[in-house]
Design an enzyme around this catalytic site. Structure first.
Site, PDB file in Angstrom:
ATOM      1  N   SER A 109      -7.702 -21.581  92.720  1.00  0.00           N
ATOM      2  CA  SER A 109      -7.691 -21.033  91.364  1.00  0.00           C
ATOM      3  C   SER A 109      -8.972 -20.227  91.151  1.00  0.00           C
ATOM      4  O   SER A 109      -9.274 -19.334  91.933  1.00  0.00           O
ATOM      5  CB  SER A 109      -7.530 -22.158  90.335  1.00  0.00           C
ATOM      6  OG  SER A 109      -7.216 -21.640  89.064  1.00  0.00           O
ATOM      7  N   GLU A 207      -1.380 -16.112  95.166  1.00  0.00           N
ATOM      8  CA  GLU A 207      -0.695 -17.048  94.261  1.00  0.00           C
ATOM      9  C   GLU A 207      -1.196 -16.770  92.856  1.00  0.00           C
ATOM     10  O   GLU A 207      -2.235 -16.141  92.664  1.00  0.00           O
ATOM     11  CB  GLU A 207      -0.934 -18.496  94.682  1.00  0.00           C
ATOM     12  CG  GLU A 207      -2.382 -18.983  94.570  1.00  0.00           C
ATOM     13  CD  GLU A 207      -2.744 -19.532  93.197  1.00  0.00           C
ATOM     14  OE1 GLU A 207      -1.877 -20.102  92.520  1.00  0.00           O
ATOM     15  OE2 GLU A 207      -3.920 -19.390  92.787  1.00  0.00           O
ATOM     16  N   HIS A 273      -0.799 -23.248  92.233  1.00  0.00           N
ATOM     17  CA  HIS A 273      -0.633 -24.044  91.017  1.00  0.00           C
ATOM     18  C   HIS A 273       0.758 -24.671  90.995  1.00  0.00           C
ATOM     19  O   HIS A 273       1.649 -24.244  90.242  1.00  0.00           O
ATOM     20  CB  HIS A 273      -0.843 -23.181  89.783  1.00  0.00           C
ATOM     21  CG  HIS A 273      -2.241 -22.691  89.627  1.00  0.00           C
ATOM     22  ND1 HIS A 273      -2.749 -21.636  90.361  1.00  0.00           N
ATOM     23  CD2 HIS A 273      -3.255 -23.105  88.817  1.00  0.00           C
ATOM     24  CE1 HIS A 273      -4.009 -21.426  90.005  1.00  0.00           C
ATOM     25  NE2 HIS A 273      -4.336 -22.293  89.071  1.00  0.00           N
TER      26      HIS A 273
END
Length: 302
Positions: A109, A207, A273
């Site tokens: 992230s 992602e 995620h």
């Protein structure tokens, strides 16, 4: 690229929160998972800090990062959770010190910015993987997510195929190169900085979470116009978490964008995620094939 030493039972590992404060209950649950693997867990001094002064906040986050790498008794560093702000501390990191103290650095992230910065300036393999509080807590974690940590102990290469999730090929072919990448927003934010991801001859992992289809298209176009797809050898599409209607739009964006490229592109990897969330090393050699769709990744530890 320098590989850190593999973990073994009894090793001490540190948990830090360079992207934001963590939830104490969730962190406690995640720590239990690491301890069950035989690890001795210590916390960074500032993992729970909520500081209004941004300069102090960044100093504290940087302190924990530096202390974890500098301490010779610590063999691995796990990030507690994501958040925002890691780009602010990237210019202040002592990369020479990290290069001289190579060890596992694990997160994803917003941590993407640090994964790439450390690779660029410390020549150290880093790890895109589930975080202690946000992914290993009792409510979220799956057996597969928890098991992905085992690769840090075994030193064995990884194979991800349709046994892990139903993979879908967008563009056929075979590509081989370093596996690099992470969160699409953070990769885009790094463009034009010293921390920009190096896609030359690489397999690029992307992602994202809760971004609308139009913004995904905008970011992909930005990467394309910056030349990041010019020399890639393949693209691995991880999870793009969104509400069902928006997710359909995102899938169309990905299909339209990658249909006519000259390198293999495979989607629906459970990386990012999502649960399960499979951890992968970044900076090591990988091979992406499409008949059948499969990603083979060298071990990230020695």
């Amino acid at each position: 690229m320098n590989k850190p030493r593999a973990l073994k039972k009894g090793d001490r590992v540190a948990i830090i929160a360079p992207a934001g404060p963590t939830d104490k209950e969730q962190l406690t649950q995640g720590i239990r998972v690491l301890e069950e693997r035989g690890l001795d867990v210590v916390l960074g001094r500032h993992v729970f800090d909520v500081e209004e002064d941004i300069d102090i906040l960044d100093q504290n986050r940087l302190f924990d990062l530096h202390e974890a790498f500098r301490n010779p008794s610590i063999r691995g560093i796990f990030c507690a959770n994501g958040g925002f702000g890691t780009a602010r501390i990237a210019p202040k990191i002592d990369y020479a010190m990290i290069k001289g103290n190579p060890k596992i650095f694990w997160g994803y992230s917003d941590i993407t910015y640090l994964l790439n910065a450390i690779q660029n300036f410390s020549n150290l393999v880093t790890f895109h993987g589930p975080m202690v509080a946000s992914d290993l807590n009792d409510e979220e974690r799956t057996t597969e997510t928890e098991s992905s940590i085992l690769s840090l102990f075994t030193g064995e290469p990884l194979t991800y195929d349709s046994r892990n999730s139903p993979l879908n090929t967008i563009t056929y072919g075979t590509g081989e190169g370093r596996l690099i990448g992470g969160n699409l927003t953070l990769l885009t934010n790094g463009l034009g900085t010293p921390y920009q991801v190096n896609t030359n001859g690489a397999i690029l992992l992307i992602e994202e979470v809760q971004e609308p289809a139009f913004k995904v298209n905008l970011m992909l176009t930005h990467l394309q116009q910056a030349g990041l797809f010019d020399t890639v050898k393949g693209v691995v599409i991880g999870n793009f978490q969104a509400e069902p209607d928006e997710h359909k739009k995102i899938k169309k964006v990905l299909q339209d964008f990658f249909t006519r490229v000259s390198f293999p592109v495979v989607e629906n990897f459970h990386i990012g995620h999502c649960q399960p969330n499979y951890g992968v090393p970044l900076g090591v050699n990988a091979k992406l094939t499409t008949s059948p769709p499969r990603l083979e990744v060298d071990s990230g530890v020695r």
